[in-house]
Write a protein that holds these residues in place. Sequence first.
Motif, short mmCIF file in Angstrom:
data_model
loop_
_atom_site.label_atom_id
_atom_site.label_comp_id
_atom_site.label_asym_id
_atom_site.label_seq_id
_atom_site.Cartn_x
_atom_site.Cartn_y
_atom_site.Cartn_z
N LEU A 214 0.81 -1.22 0.00
CA LEU A 214 0.00 0.00 0.00
C LEU A 214 0.84 1.27 0.00
O LEU A 214 0.33 2.34 -0.26
N ALA A 215 2.12 1.14 0.31
CA ALA A 215 2.95 2.33 0.47
C ALA A 215 4.11 2.32 -0.53
O ALA A 215 4.62 1.27 -0.91
N VAL A 216 4.53 3.51 -0.94
CA VAL A 216 5.66 3.64 -1.84
C VAL A 216 6.98 3.65 -1.06
O VAL A 216 8.03 3.36 -1.61
N SER A 217 6.88 3.94 0.23
CA SER A 217 8.06 3.92 1.11
C SER A 217 7.72 3.14 2.38
O SER A 217 6.62 3.28 2.92
N ASP A 218 8.69 2.37 2.84
CA ASP A 218 8.50 1.64 4.10
C ASP A 218 9.88 1.31 4.67
O ASP A 218 10.80 0.97 3.91
N ALA A 219 10.02 1.43 5.97
CA ALA A 219 11.25 1.07 6.67
C ALA A 219 12.48 1.76 6.08
O ALA A 219 13.58 1.21 6.10
N GLY A 220 12.29 2.95 5.51
CA GLY A 220 13.40 3.70 4.95
C GLY A 220 13.70 3.42 3.49
O GLY A 220 14.56 4.04 2.89
N TYR A 221 12.97 2.48 2.92
CA TYR A 221 13.18 2.11 1.51
C TYR A 221 12.05 2.68 0.64
O TYR A 221 10.89 2.69 1.06
N THR A 222 12.40 3.14 -0.56
CA THR A 222 11.43 3.79 -1.44
C THR A 222 11.53 3.21 -2.84
O THR A 222 12.63 3.02 -3.37
N LEU A 223 10.38 2.94 -3.42
CA LEU A 223 10.30 2.51 -4.82
C LEU A 223 10.25 3.76 -5.69
O LEU A 223 9.31 4.55 -5.58
N ALA A 224 11.28 3.94 -6.52
CA ALA A 224 11.39 5.17 -7.32
C ALA A 224 11.42 4.84 -8.81
O ALA A 224 12.48 4.50 -9.35
N PRO A 225 10.25 4.92 -9.48
CA PRO A 225 10.24 4.66 -10.92
C PRO A 225 10.89 5.83 -11.68
O PRO A 225 10.81 6.97 -11.24
N GLU A 226 11.51 5.50 -12.81
CA GLU A 226 12.13 6.54 -13.64
C GLU A 226 11.06 7.48 -14.18
O GLU A 226 11.26 8.68 -14.27
N THR A 227 9.92 6.92 -14.57
CA THR A 227 8.79 7.74 -15.02
C THR A 227 7.51 7.05 -14.58
O THR A 227 7.51 5.84 -14.35
N THR A 228 6.45 7.83 -14.48
CA THR A 228 5.15 7.21 -14.17
C THR A 228 4.17 7.47 -15.32
O THR A 228 2.97 7.39 -15.13
N PHE A 229 4.71 7.81 -16.51
CA PHE A 229 3.85 8.05 -17.66
C PHE A 229 4.22 7.12 -18.81
O PHE A 229 5.39 7.06 -19.20
N PHE A 230 3.22 6.43 -19.33
CA PHE A 230 3.44 5.46 -20.39
C PHE A 230 2.30 5.57 -21.41
O PHE A 230 1.29 6.22 -21.16
N THR A 231 2.50 4.90 -22.55
CA THR A 231 1.47 4.86 -23.58
C THR A 231 1.11 3.41 -23.86
O THR A 231 2.01 2.57 -24.02
N ALA A 232 -0.18 3.13 -23.87
CA ALA A 232 -0.62 1.76 -24.10
C ALA A 232 -0.21 1.28 -25.49
O ALA A 232 -0.19 2.05 -26.45
N GLY A 233 0.12 0.01 -25.58
CA GLY A 233 0.35 -0.63 -26.86
C GLY A 233 1.72 -0.39 -27.45
O GLY A 233 2.01 -0.87 -28.54
N SER A 234 2.57 0.34 -26.74
CA SER A 234 3.91 0.53 -27.30
C SER A 234 4.93 -0.15 -26.40
O SER A 234 4.77 -0.18 -25.17
N LYS A 235 5.96 -0.67 -27.04
CA LYS A 235 7.00 -1.33 -26.26
C LYS A 235 7.77 -0.29 -25.47
O LYS A 235 8.16 0.74 -26.00
N THR A 236 7.95 -0.58 -24.22
CA THR A 236 8.68 0.36 -23.39
C THR A 236 9.59 -0.44 -22.47
O THR A 236 9.64 -1.67 -22.54
N VAL A 237 10.32 0.27 -21.64
CA VAL A 237 11.13 -0.40 -20.63
C VAL A 237 10.75 0.19 -19.27
O VAL A 237 10.78 1.40 -19.10
N LEU A 238 10.34 -0.68 -18.38
CA LEU A 238 10.09 -0.22 -17.01
C LEU A 238 11.44 -0.10 -16.32
O LEU A 238 12.22 -1.05 -16.32
N ARG A 239 11.70 1.08 -15.77
CA ARG A 239 12.96 1.30 -15.05
C ARG A 239 12.66 1.90 -13.69
O ARG A 239 11.86 2.83 -13.58
N PHE A 240 13.31 1.37 -12.68
CA PHE A 240 13.10 1.92 -11.34
C PHE A 240 14.29 1.58 -10.46
O PHE A 240 15.11 0.73 -10.79
N GLN A 241 14.33 2.29 -9.34
CA GLN A 241 15.34 1.98 -8.32
C GLN A 241 14.63 1.76 -6.99
O GLN A 241 13.52 2.26 -6.78
#
Length: 323
Positions: A65-92
């Motif tokens: 439910l949370a993007v951050s917990d216990a000091g750790y955070t999920l950080a996507p490179e972008t949160t905007f995408f287009t349906a139907g096109s090949k993309t690469v999900l990137r995050f840290q």
Amino acid sequence: MTRAVALRLGVFAGALALAFAAAFGIGSAVDPIAAADPPKPEAMADMGGAHGGGHSESGGQLPGLAVSDAGYTLAPETTFFTAGSKTVLRFQIKGPDGKPVSGYTPTHEKELHLIVVRRDLSGFHHVHPTRDAAGTWSIPFSFTAGGTWRLYADFQPSGLDRTLTLGVDVNVSGLYIPVPLNEPASSYSVHAYDVTLAGTPVAGKESELTFKVSSGGKPVTDLQPYLGAFGHLVSLRSGDLAYLHNHPAQHADAGMQGGPEIKFGTTFPTAGTYRLFLDFQHAGTVHTAEFTVQVGDSGTAIVPPTELPDESEPHSHGEETHK
Ligand SMILES: [Cu+2]
């Protein structure tokens, strides 16, 4: 212009395909599941809100439910995408020091499990990105339709004694046709497989869920280990998409054969509607069976159908379809 039209049509066709698939059993809500497998006592306590969650920024709420917990955070490179096109999900995954985490304790043979699902619980994916030396995770991906999708990263940083599941919403432009959750059902068909579910789920207590895999009316007895287990069960709670991840108690080593039954001890934290996604592997391919489960405060039995469709009949999905 021709290209733009083609793209639009492509997106529309994709959405239709998704809506069609959903009508036959994809996409429902599930329950928050404990991050650990088998659930560790502290994770269970977190799920039930039984203790204050002093070790957790999320105040003891359910995983996912949370993007951050216990000091750790999920950080996507972008949160905007287009349906139907090949993309690469990137995050840290950023650690307590603000830097990308590079040390992980593998869980079920992977350092990180990525779940991707639209917020209406359609379009479920369970994939395994790769990590570069700088700590950035990536995986090629195509969103099948527009809408708000949720990414869950399920992992254990080497600096922590438990798994974390962090979640983030991303925006996908494109045609959006929301897919209603299927009615609760005790069978689901995917490709050549029929999967049934039996059990008596109760809120707040561990209950045993038994899945049984058949093909062409015959029990499948040579399921293959997939990531160290004969089945992986992700459950998402309808309403807030809280996340539960379970594995069978039995470890499955390479070369072992499993099935037709796969049993899970699952604790649904609250009453409500959950969508269950069961991954299993047979003949070299991973399949996902999906079930809508209604969990009450007193147990209600889920009874599998006695007769499974055989191959002489049209393939039935055993679930109500929604138009
Ligand atoms: Cu995984």
